[in-house]
Design a protein around this motif. Structure first.
Motif, PDB file in Angstrom:
ATOM      1  N   THR A 128      26.575  53.224  16.171  1.00 39.07           N
ATOM      2  CA  THR A 128      26.138  54.693  16.430  1.00 39.07           C
ATOM      3  C   THR A 128      24.848  54.715  15.641  1.00 39.07           C
ATOM      4  O   THR A 128      24.123  55.629  16.364  1.00 39.07           O
ATOM      5  CB  THR A 128      27.528  55.455  15.556  1.00 39.07           C
ATOM      6  N   ALA A 129      24.789  54.170  14.362  1.00 37.52           N
ATOM      7  CA  ALA A 129      23.549  54.715  13.693  1.00 37.52           C
ATOM      8  C   ALA A 129      23.366  53.664  12.672  1.00 37.52           C
ATOM      9  O   ALA A 129      24.428  52.963  12.135  1.00 37.52           O
ATOM     10  CB  ALA A 129      23.264  55.966  13.199  1.00 37.52           C
ATOM     11  N   VAL A 130      22.296  53.209  12.458  1.00 39.42           N
ATOM     12  CA  VAL A 130      21.942  52.401  11.130  1.00 39.42           C
ATOM     13  C   VAL A 130      21.096  53.376  10.366  1.00 39.42           C
ATOM     14  O   VAL A 130      19.853  53.615  10.904  1.00 39.42           O
ATOM     15  CB  VAL A 130      21.447  51.071  11.479  1.00 39.42           C
ATOM     16  N   CYS A 131      21.058  53.478   8.923  1.00 38.41           N
ATOM     17  CA  CYS A 131      20.237  54.225   8.276  1.00 38.41           C
ATOM     18  C   CYS A 131      19.801  53.713   6.832  1.00 38.41           C
ATOM     19  O   CYS A 131      20.861  52.963   6.319  1.00 38.41           O
ATOM     20  CB  CYS A 131      21.121  55.707   7.919  1.00 38.41           C
ATOM     21  N   MET A 132      18.692  53.937   6.334  1.00 39.96           N
ATOM     22  CA  MET A 132      18.230  53.063   5.458  1.00 39.96           C
ATOM     23  C   MET A 132      17.751  54.080   4.121  1.00 39.96           C
ATOM     24  O   MET A 132      16.865  55.191   4.509  1.00 39.96           O
ATOM     25  CB  MET A 132      16.998  52.248   5.606  1.00 39.96           C
ATOM     26  N   LYS A 133      17.821  53.780   3.017  1.00 38.70           N
ATOM     27  CA  LYS A 133      17.399  54.676   1.707  1.00 38.70           C
ATOM     28  C   LYS A 133      16.012  54.561   1.617  1.00 38.70           C
ATOM     29  O   LYS A 133      15.344  55.143   1.195  1.00 38.70           O
ATOM     30  CB  LYS A 133      18.047  54.138   0.545  1.00 38.70           C
TER      31      LYS A 133
END
Length: 591
Positions: free
Chosen positions: A179-184
């Protein structure tokens, strides 16, 4: 009779000419229109109500009952206090402890990366997720709670959450199951784009392989000619091109080119307005016919990574719309020393958050981030006098003074903190009033829900989006208590309480087609009035009394524009499909 379990449905929809709720832009069907569709490939689950409680509750009843005190809660400089100030107004299930440490994430839809898995868990879909990223809101909360131990998260099939301690940006690729990959960390995000990046003489490009992005041909799209006929449209299609580096060179020399798509075996397409759902050009997601999609420059790449900002937890900030910000108030709101000392003859500027524009730059200067920087930027514009027609401050605290500007270049931008105009007349022109409605495209505004209308049309593509917007504006104009409307696809949300409320998040929003404010008085009320007035607190022009603290913007844990939804249809089947995936999300593990 056993009703629980999977069911299939044949659906007949009848549109009647007397039904105002299905008319678009004032056009009623001349006769009863019957459309029959057999939904043989779609099923729904009937479950016990106790097993599937609505996490949000009905829109109208809850919104109307929101206590007025929450809209007038005093601003606070500490995230924890700000989150607590709105706790009474957020729905059940809100996690103020997690949201008080919310982080900015940079996200890619339908894309996979490598990394070291710390935890794998199941998350519920909530209304805040929006249509693009089911499961991302709750997964982000879990990552926030882990602090520095979680560097990124990925969501598979909208329900399986993978929390990563480190990211390997060189592993992975386009993947429709993610669905999504999110990075800080912005460094990880830049590394992802750089791993397949391209450098040409003028620009650096950040790229995603075998991935398409929806957008308009460079310099084109709705509103491109709102301020007169533009110059001849640039050439944006090069069907015979085979080299991404050549395509990059074309983009760097073409006005309005924010990214390009190189297809296989040949084809170079220069584009702007990435992720614009109204565009008929391209479809965001994995595409084996695309060699690479590349974004021009770091700013465009960072904006691309902000596509899910409106659907993830964020720290409460001090703006919902309107209010007065002076040198003294900036120090109080920010909760830190360093605010300008003020000037009794300071001008008043009319500002909007998360918006940018282009123009002739007079100067660039670092003045500090946030509200203090916003007042400092206003002070710099005062000093520049006629050389400053407008000013803008970005999220990092860089103040840009414009000697002149082009209104047709204004655009929502989550990387900008505030855009400010020098007079009410210029603020009025920025709103581009049409039949008493002032609209901001790709923007959302927090408020209280009044009603929801559905736009139904047989049209497709951009014409359907334009019809929905006009329909929504007309619905608000005809509803006395409506102060503004928000159009999202075929949904029209009529809202009140322009300076507060529980629904939506004020700022740039790729999920919204437009937010439109009714009437010149409300439009002026929406402006954040900024001035470098001294701590003594003289009244600002156009504002009754002296400086006042800004009302806190609702955390995104407040409701989205729509009513809360139940569980996803077929969620049990999706969970069964994911159960055997294990650590499949990660293409390469870091140890």
């Amino acid at each position: 009779m056993q009703m629980q379990g999977e069911h299939y449905i044949d659906l007949t929809i009848t549109l009647k000419p007397e039904s105002a709720s299905v008319s678009g832009a004032g056009a009623l069907p001349p006769k009863p229109l019957t459309v029959t569709r057999k939904a043989s490939g779609i099923f729904f689950d009937l479950v016990d109500a106790a097993d599937a409680p609505d996490p949000i509750g009905p829109l109208d009843a809850t919104a109307a009952a929101a206590p007025a005190a929450t809209a007038a809660a005093p601003a606070s400089g500490t995230p924890g206090a700000a989150a607590g100030a709105v706790a009474a107004g957020v729905p059940a299930g809100a996690d103020t402890a997690a949201d008080s440490v919310a982080m900015k994430y940079y996200c890619a839809l339908n894309f996979n990366v490598g990394g070291a898995i710390k935890k794998n868990l199941t998350v519920e879909r909530v209304a805040e997720d929006g249509p693009l990223s089911p499961g991302a809101f709750q997964c982000a909360r879990r990552c926030n709670k882990m602090g520095p131990d979680c560097a990124a998260f990925g969501v598979v099939a909208g329900s399986s959450c993978y929390l990563m301690g480190a990211v390997n940006a060189t592993a992975g690729g386009a993947d429709s199951m993610v669905t999504a990959v999110c990075m800080k960390n912005v460094q990880d995000w830049v590394a992802l784009g750089s791993a397949r990046g391209i450098a040409v003489a003028r620009d650096k490009y950040y790229c995603l392989p075998t991935f398409d992005v929806q957008g308009w041909p460079a310099g084109q799209g709705p509103g491109a000619d709102e301020y007169g006929t533009p110059a001849k449209a640039p050439v944006t299609d090069f069907p015979a091109s085979t080299e991404p580096t050549i395509c990059a060179g074309q983009c760097s020399t073409t006005g309005g080119c924010e990214f390009f798509v190189q297809t296989v075996p040949t084809g170079c397409y220069l584009k702007g307005r990435p992720f614009d759902s109204d565009s008929p050009y391209g479809t965001t997601g994995p595409n084996k016919n695309v060699e690479v999609t590349c974004f021009r420059g770091e700013d465009s790449w960072l904006r691309a990574g902000s596509v899910l900002d409106a659907a993830l937890p964020q720290l409460p900030v001090s703006f919902t719309g309107g209010g007065v910000l002076t040198a003294a108030a900036a120090g109080a709101v920010a909760g830190a020393p360093g605010a300008p000392v003020g000037n009794a003859s300071a001008l008043t500027y009319y500002c909007v958050r998360e918006y940018g524009l282009n123009g002739t730059v007079y100067s660039n200067k670092s003045v500090g981030a946030g509200d203090i920087g916003t007042v400092s930027c206003a002070a710099a514009c005062d000093v520049a006098g006629p050389n400053c027609a407008a000013h803008m401050i970005d999220a990092l605290g860089t103040c840009t003074l414009y000697k002149s500007y082009q209104l047709n270049t204004t655009a929502p931008d989550s990387l900008k903190y505030a855009l400010c105009f020098k007079s009410i007349k210029e603020w009025e022109a920025f709103g581009r009033p049409d039949k008493g409605m002032y609209c901001l495209k790709k923007y959302d505004i927090a408020g209280d829900g009044i009603a929801t209308r559905d736009f139904v049309t047989t049209a497709a593509g951009p014409s359907a989006g334009a019809g929905a917007l006009e329909f929504c504006k007309a619905q608000c104009a005809a509803t006395p208590e409506c102060e503004f409307s928000v159009t999202q696809g075929t949904k029209c949300y009529l809202k009140g309480n322009l300076q507060g409320g529980n629904y939506g998040k004020t700022g740039a929003s790729p999920l919204s087609d437009a937010a439109c404010i009714k009437g010149a008085d409300n439009w002026l009320k929406f402006a954040l009035q900024v001035s470098n007035l001294p701590a003594s607190g003289a009244a600002l022009p156009g504002a009754a009394g002296g400086p006042v603290a800004l009302p806190p913007r609702r955390n995104v844990t407040g409701r989205t524009n729509g009513a809360g939804g139940g569980r996803e249809a077929g969620r049990a089947a999706a969970m069964a499909a994911v159960a055997g995936l294990g650590g499949w999300l990660l293409a390469g593990l870091l140890v």
